[in-house]
Enzyme design. Structure first.
Site, PDB file in Angstrom:
ATOM      1  N   CYS A   2      -1.549  -8.263   3.339  1.00 42.07           N
ATOM      2  CA  CYS A   2      -2.663  -8.846   3.144  1.00 42.07           C
ATOM      3  C   CYS A   2      -3.741  -8.422   4.102  1.00 42.07           C
ATOM      4  O   CYS A   2      -3.399  -7.789   5.006  1.00 42.07           O
ATOM      5  CB  CYS A   2      -2.606 -10.391   3.189  1.00 42.07           C
ATOM      6  SG  CYS A   2      -1.040 -11.192   2.111  1.00 42.07           S
ATOM      7  N   ARG A  27      -5.436  -3.828   0.709  1.00 45.36           N
ATOM      8  CA  ARG A  27      -4.394  -4.186   1.280  1.00 45.36           C
ATOM      9  C   ARG A  27      -3.446  -5.512   0.275  1.00 45.36           C
ATOM     10  O   ARG A  27      -2.674  -6.013   0.642  1.00 45.36           O
ATOM     11  CB  ARG A  27      -4.673  -4.877   2.658  1.00 45.36           C
ATOM     12  CG  ARG A  27      -5.025  -4.044   3.641  1.00 45.36           C
ATOM     13  CD  ARG A  27      -5.467  -4.536   4.942  1.00 45.36           C
ATOM     14  NE  ARG A  27      -3.978  -5.280   5.572  1.00 45.36           N
ATOM     15  CZ  ARG A  27      -3.181  -4.498   6.176  1.00 45.36           C
ATOM     16  NH1 ARG A  27      -3.567  -3.157   6.608  1.00 45.36           N
ATOM     17  NH2 ARG A  27      -2.074  -4.794   7.001  1.00 45.36           N
ATOM     18  N   TRP A  72      -1.753 -10.209  -0.939  1.00 48.47           N
ATOM     19  CA  TRP A  72      -0.755  -9.512  -1.931  1.00 48.47           C
ATOM     20  C   TRP A  72       0.452 -10.646  -1.814  1.00 48.47           C
ATOM     21  O   TRP A  72       1.025 -10.649  -0.696  1.00 48.47           O
ATOM     22  CB  TRP A  72      -0.496  -8.292  -1.389  1.00 48.47           C
ATOM     23  CG  TRP A  72       0.250  -7.581  -2.542  1.00 48.47           C
ATOM     24  CD1 TRP A  72      -0.082  -6.817  -3.471  1.00 48.47           C
ATOM     25  CD2 TRP A  72       1.831  -7.264  -2.407  1.00 48.47           C
ATOM     26  NE1 TRP A  72       0.955  -6.362  -4.225  1.00 48.47           N
ATOM     27  CE2 TRP A  72       2.165  -6.646  -3.424  1.00 48.47           C
ATOM     28  CE3 TRP A  72       2.696  -7.471  -1.559  1.00 48.47           C
ATOM     29  CZ2 TRP A  72       3.494  -6.257  -3.624  1.00 48.47           C
ATOM     30  CZ3 TRP A  72       3.952  -7.566  -1.840  1.00 48.47           C
ATOM     31  CH2 TRP A  72       4.540  -6.568  -2.724  1.00 48.47           C
ATOM     32  N   ASN A  98      -1.434 -12.394   7.818  1.00 47.50           N
ATOM     33  CA  ASN A  98      -0.871 -11.388   7.086  1.00 47.50           C
ATOM     34  C   ASN A  98       0.699 -11.109   7.820  1.00 47.50           C
ATOM     35  O   ASN A  98       0.739 -10.930   8.833  1.00 47.50           O
ATOM     36  CB  ASN A  98      -1.556 -10.057   7.455  1.00 47.50           C
ATOM     37  CG  ASN A  98      -0.966  -8.652   7.008  1.00 47.50           C
ATOM     38  OD1 ASN A  98      -1.251  -7.783   7.710  1.00 47.50           O
ATOM     39  ND2 ASN A  98      -0.288  -8.752   5.952  1.00 47.50           N
ATOM     40  N   GLY A  99       1.741 -11.139   6.945  1.00 45.13           N
ATOM     41  CA  GLY A  99       2.949 -10.818   7.385  1.00 45.13           C
ATOM     42  C   GLY A  99       3.977 -11.535   6.541  1.00 45.13           C
ATOM     43  O   GLY A  99       3.641 -12.322   5.459  1.00 45.13           O
ATOM     44  N   GLU A 468       5.290  14.106  -7.679  1.00 40.47           N
ATOM     45  CA  GLU A 468       3.772  13.547  -7.483  1.00 40.47           C
ATOM     46  C   GLU A 468       2.759  13.242  -8.559  1.00 40.47           C
ATOM     47  O   GLU A 468       2.393  12.094  -8.855  1.00 40.47           O
ATOM     48  CB  GLU A 468       3.269  14.323  -6.394  1.00 40.47           C
ATOM     49  CG  GLU A 468       2.011  13.592  -5.804  1.00 40.47           C
ATOM     50  CD  GLU A 468       1.985  12.174  -5.326  1.00 40.47           C
ATOM     51  OE1 GLU A 468       2.952  11.851  -5.209  1.00 40.47           O
ATOM     52  OE2 GLU A 468       0.849  11.756  -5.296  1.00 40.47           O
ATOM     53  N   LYS A 472       1.671   9.172 -10.014  1.00 40.75           N
ATOM     54  CA  LYS A 472       0.287   9.076 -10.015  1.00 40.75           C
ATOM     55  C   LYS A 472       0.077   8.589 -11.486  1.00 40.75           C
ATOM     56  O   LYS A 472      -0.743   7.491 -11.666  1.00 40.75           O
ATOM     57  CB  LYS A 472      -0.459  10.315  -9.525  1.00 40.75           C
ATOM     58  CG  LYS A 472      -1.687   9.909  -8.941  1.00 40.75           C
ATOM     59  CD  LYS A 472      -1.866   9.955  -7.553  1.00 40.75           C
ATOM     60  CE  LYS A 472      -0.706   9.285  -6.934  1.00 40.75           C
ATOM     61  NZ  LYS A 472      -0.526   9.489  -5.373  1.00 40.75           N
ATOM     62  N   GLU A 475       1.434   4.877 -11.989  1.00 39.39           N
ATOM     63  CA  GLU A 475       1.024   3.794 -11.359  1.00 39.39           C
ATOM     64  C   GLU A 475      -0.627   3.308 -11.498  1.00 39.39           C
ATOM     65  O   GLU A 475      -0.753   2.027 -11.510  1.00 39.39           O
ATOM     66  CB  GLU A 475       1.149   4.185  -9.617  1.00 39.39           C
ATOM     67  CG  GLU A 475       0.242   5.116  -9.178  1.00 39.39           C
ATOM     68  CD  GLU A 475      -0.023   5.055  -7.628  1.00 39.39           C
ATOM     69  OE1 GLU A 475      -0.196   6.208  -7.271  1.00 39.39           O
ATOM     70  OE2 GLU A 475       0.269   4.046  -7.027  1.00 39.39           O
ATOM     71  N   HIS A 491      20.613  19.290 -18.275  1.00 38.31           N
ATOM     72  CA  HIS A 491      22.134  18.245 -18.019  1.00 38.31           C
ATOM     73  C   HIS A 491      21.777  16.706 -18.174  1.00 38.31           C
ATOM     74  O   HIS A 491      22.270  15.820 -17.559  1.00 38.31           O
ATOM     75  CB  HIS A 491      22.221  18.410 -16.511  1.00 38.31           C
ATOM     76  CG  HIS A 491      22.694  19.593 -15.954  1.00 38.31           C
ATOM     77  ND1 HIS A 491      23.740  20.296 -16.155  1.00 38.31           N
ATOM     78  CD2 HIS A 491      21.769  20.806 -15.345  1.00 38.31           C
ATOM     79  CE1 HIS A 491      23.595  21.517 -15.731  1.00 38.31           C
ATOM     80  NE2 HIS A 491      22.475  21.688 -15.243  1.00 38.31           N
ATOM     81  N   LYS A 586      -2.411  -1.176  -1.037  1.00 40.18           N
ATOM     82  CA  LYS A 586      -2.308   0.155  -0.370  1.00 40.18           C
ATOM     83  C   LYS A 586      -1.511   0.572   0.889  1.00 40.18           C
ATOM     84  O   LYS A 586      -1.026   1.467   1.293  1.00 40.18           O
ATOM     85  CB  LYS A 586      -4.053   0.429   0.003  1.00 40.18           C
ATOM     86  CG  LYS A 586      -4.231   1.649   1.033  1.00 40.18           C
ATOM     87  CD  LYS A 586      -4.344   2.490  -0.428  1.00 40.18           C
ATOM     88  CE  LYS A 586      -4.506   4.013   0.314  1.00 40.18           C
ATOM     89  NZ  LYS A 586      -4.338   5.274  -0.576  1.00 40.18           N
TER      90      LYS A 586
HETATM   91  C1  F6R Z   1       1.055   6.147  -4.398  1.00 45.22           C
HETATM   92  C2  F6R Z   1       0.998   5.663  -3.079  1.00 45.22           C
HETATM   93  C3  F6R Z   1       2.328   5.158  -2.462  1.00 45.22           C
HETATM   94  C4  F6R Z   1       2.294   5.482  -1.146  1.00 45.22           C
HETATM   95  C5  F6R Z   1       3.521   4.867  -0.528  1.00 45.22           C
HETATM   96  C6  F6R Z   1       3.760   4.955   1.172  1.00 45.22           C
HETATM   97  O1  F6R Z   1      -0.005   6.938  -5.025  1.00 45.22           O
HETATM   98  O2  F6R Z   1       0.134   5.745  -2.562  1.00 45.22           O
HETATM   99  O3  F6R Z   1       3.436   5.631  -3.050  1.00 45.22           O
HETATM  100  O4  F6R Z   1       2.452   6.608  -0.959  1.00 45.22           O
HETATM  101  O5  F6R Z   1       3.355   3.223  -0.674  1.00 45.22           O
HETATM  102  O6  F6R Z   1       2.629   4.409   1.903  1.00 45.22           O
HETATM  103  P1  F6R Z   1       2.333   5.062   2.970  1.00 45.22           P
HETATM  104  O7  F6R Z   1       1.821   6.561   2.932  1.00 45.22           O
HETATM  105  O8  F6R Z   1       1.071   4.204   3.644  1.00 45.22           O
HETATM  106  O9  F6R Z   1       3.470   4.976   3.962  1.00 45.22           O
END
Ligand code: F6R
Length: 591
Positions: A2, A27, A72, A98-99, A468, A472, A475, A491, A586
């Site tokens: 959060c 967050r 969150w 937050n935590g 990747e 993307k 998500e 396979h 994030k």
């Molecule tokens: C996807 C994305 C996540 C982060 C993951 C790790 O777009 O952003 O998969 O890469 O949550 O986050 P960090 O890099 O902050 O450890």
């Protein structure tokens, strides 16, 4: 996971807390709330966005002190009742947190036996009631906080208002918390970005510290109650600002910042001769016989590319998903060196890994975009991305910056001067993609937007890109997608290919191009609709997008713009909130 903010002494407290929460909503964004103190405590909270919360607060409301929270949900549904701030049962204290408090159930039962009542499902309510419980005995808030910290287990960054006081009390463990220092005002927040318009002077709290801010000053104490003289740090405003600059979404803005970010990193890390890394770090890497990479999600994908860079130069590597490795730590080789990758520097899985590494006495490097983050401060060495704040939840420019950082690191360890010239070329190709290829990508997005399953194929660097690209897409567009290593198709996964199945294929690596063309034939002959992204010398008639040639080790740096655009346009066409995809945040501070 959060965000919290707080201010004392600002004439426009409401503006600060609301704008601050908007800045921090990367967050978490399922509910939000604020508390204003003017001798009394007034709380406003709502499920939903900070904008919605703002619309429910009467315009004249201000506070001599104010705290705010964007959530969150971890414990309890994301409804209004579970939103922060929470009041203690005696209504003496309001808290934002937050935590996660690991032993909250046990503490809650004890407090219930002592007659304390609870009105939410959250772990946070336990903290505020425990503080009130101890305060009743001593009449001293700082002592009550110290006693509470001795009992709670878990992570917390807390802002706390006490009825009748113009102070915000703070306490911190394993969640980030910064204080902003101003003339006649003091601030707090989970990171510096909400405060940067007001001050560039900060105090970073360490774990197990507590204290308070008030109009004229602040105090910090260690776990044993001893006063701590904290060093003040300054932060660069330019890298912390959140502005759309005319873009509709942060994601698009951040994709288009990729080229300037690479140039900025080049300025930071490249000297006329050599590279500007800590020489001690470079010797440690040279001496090591195995490099262990740890990361999650996108950062894990960056580690795969980095691992390959080192392996091509002869150093064995192993890349692990942090949440897996944390419970089964492996240290291959006699002299391993551990590199953690995390744009936020706050990811709980990595913090767990770091504990395991430290217990065994190994040194670590963190590659992160967030100076002052938990991992940045706890690792032996740190390498900053200098990518500027990334607001969109889906990581784009930070991913590319991670790969570039790894490339510079390999170049520094092995004296690879040619990398600088190659990256300059990469910047030109990326600029060209940004200028010329959006319409081609939009066409693919139109064609695939209503599909239920999409496959990405590649080998080597192109496989890492597929992983990747697929993450993307899923998500932010909520379409199921899967990345398959070209050779693995036969396979198993090829069973999923049927008439019209969309398959996006990357063909940018000379070494594997012929095999990939074979794979394309295999899926086409089973009815797949194939979209090939290739480089000029490897292209064939009918490829969807052909990019000018570049050294193939740069693929993840260059082609990611196309992959990111594709995810972006599909999500936009489907009408989704591109920057804030559902269920995500994030900064992932829970395991
Ligand atoms: C996807 C994305 C996540 C982060 C993951 C790790 O777009 O952003 O998969 O890469 O949550 O986050 P960090 O890099 O902050 O450890």
């Amino acid at each position: 996971m959060c965000g919290i903010v707080g201010c004392v002494g600002l004439p426009q407290s409401r503006r600060f807390v609301i704008a601050g929460l908007q800045t921090l909503d990367y967050r978490g964004y399922d509910s939000a709330g604020v508390a204003f103190g003017n001798g009394d405590i007034k709380i406003f909270k709502e499920a939903g966005s900070v904008d919605f919360l703002d619309s429910t607060i009467p315009p004249s409301v201000e506070g001599r002190v104010a705290i705010g929270h964007t959530r969150w949900a971890t414990h309890g549904k994301p409804n209004k009742n579970n939103s922060h701030p929470h009041l203690s049962s005696g209504k003496q204290f309001a808290i934002v947190h937050n935590g996660v408090i690991d032993n909250y159930l046990e503490l809650r039962s004890r407090l219930l036996e002592d007659g304390v009542s609870f009105s939410t499902d959250t772990d946070t309510e336990v903290i505020v009631n425990l503080i009130e419980f101890h305060f009743r005995k001593t009449g001293d808030v700082l002592k009550a906080i110290a006693s509470t910290m001795r009992e709670i287990e878990g992570s917390y960054a807390v802002g706390l208002i006490h009825l009748g006081e113009d102070r915000i009390y703070v306490m911190k463990n394993a969640s980030p918390l910064l204080m902003g220092v101003g003339k006649d005002f003091h601030l707090l927040a989970s990171d510096a970005s909400p405060m940067i318009e007001y001050t560039n002077l900060f105090v970073e709290l360490d774990d197990k510290e507590y204290g308070y801010i008030e109009k004229e000053g602040y105090r910090v104490f260690d776990f044993d109650g001893n006063p701590v003289e904290k060093q003040r740090v300054t932060k660069e405003a330019e890298l912390l600002r959140h502005t759309l600059n005319g873009y509709d979404h942060y994601m698009m803005k951040e994709i288009e910042e990729i080229e300037p970010v690479i140039r900025r990193m080049t300025n930071y890390y490249c000297l006329d001769e050599g590279f500007s890394f800590d020489p001690e770090l470079i010797s440690k890497l040279r001496e090591s016989d195995h490099i262990i990479f740890l990361g999650c999600g996108t950062s894990y994908h960056a580690s795969l590319v980095g691992g390959r860079y080192f392996e091509e130069m002869g150093i064995p590597t192993a890349s692990y998903i942090a949440s897996e490795w944390a419970f089964h730590p492996m240290f291959p080789g006699k002299k391993p060196f551990v590199i953690l990758i995390s744009q936020s520097g706050e990811t709980a899985d990595l913090i767990h890994c770091l504990k395991e590494v430290k217990e065994r006495g190994f040194e670590t490097l963190i590659i992160t975009n967030t100076k002052g983050s938990t991992l940045e401060r706890a690792c032996t060495y740190s390498l900053l991305l200098h990518a500027g704040v990334e607001v969109s939840v889906a990581s784009t420019k930070a991913y590319v910056a991670q790969v570039v950082a790894l490339l510079f690191l390999v170049a520094a360890v092995f004296d690879l001067e040619y990398v600088k010239k190659d990256l300059d070329k990469a910047c030109r190709v990326i600029a060209h993609i940004h200028k010329r290829y959006k319409d081609n990508v939009k066409e693919i997005a139109e064609a695939i937007k209503n599909e239920g399953d999409i496959f990405y194929l590649g080998r080597g660097y192109d496989y890492y890109m597929s992983l990747e690209a697929s993450l993307k897409l899923k998500e932010i567009s909520y379409i199921h997608s899967e990345a398959i290593a070209g050779g693995e198709l036969k396979h198993g996964p090829i069973a999923l290919i049927e008439e019209g199945t969309p398959v996006v294929v990357f063909v940018t690596d000379k070494l594997t191009a012929a095999s990939m063309r074979g794979n394309i034939k295999e899926v086409e002959s089973r009815g797949a609709k194939v979209y090939v992204i290739s480089t000029s010398e490897l292209s064939k008639n009918g490829d969807a997008i052909v990019v000018e040639d570049y050294p193939s080790y740069l693929s993840s740096i260059i082609i990611s713009s196309i992959a990111f655009y594709l995810a972006y346009y599909v999500a936009c066409l489907k009408g989704y909130n591109v920057d804030k995809p559902r269920n995500l945040a994030k900064s992932v501070t829970v395991e």
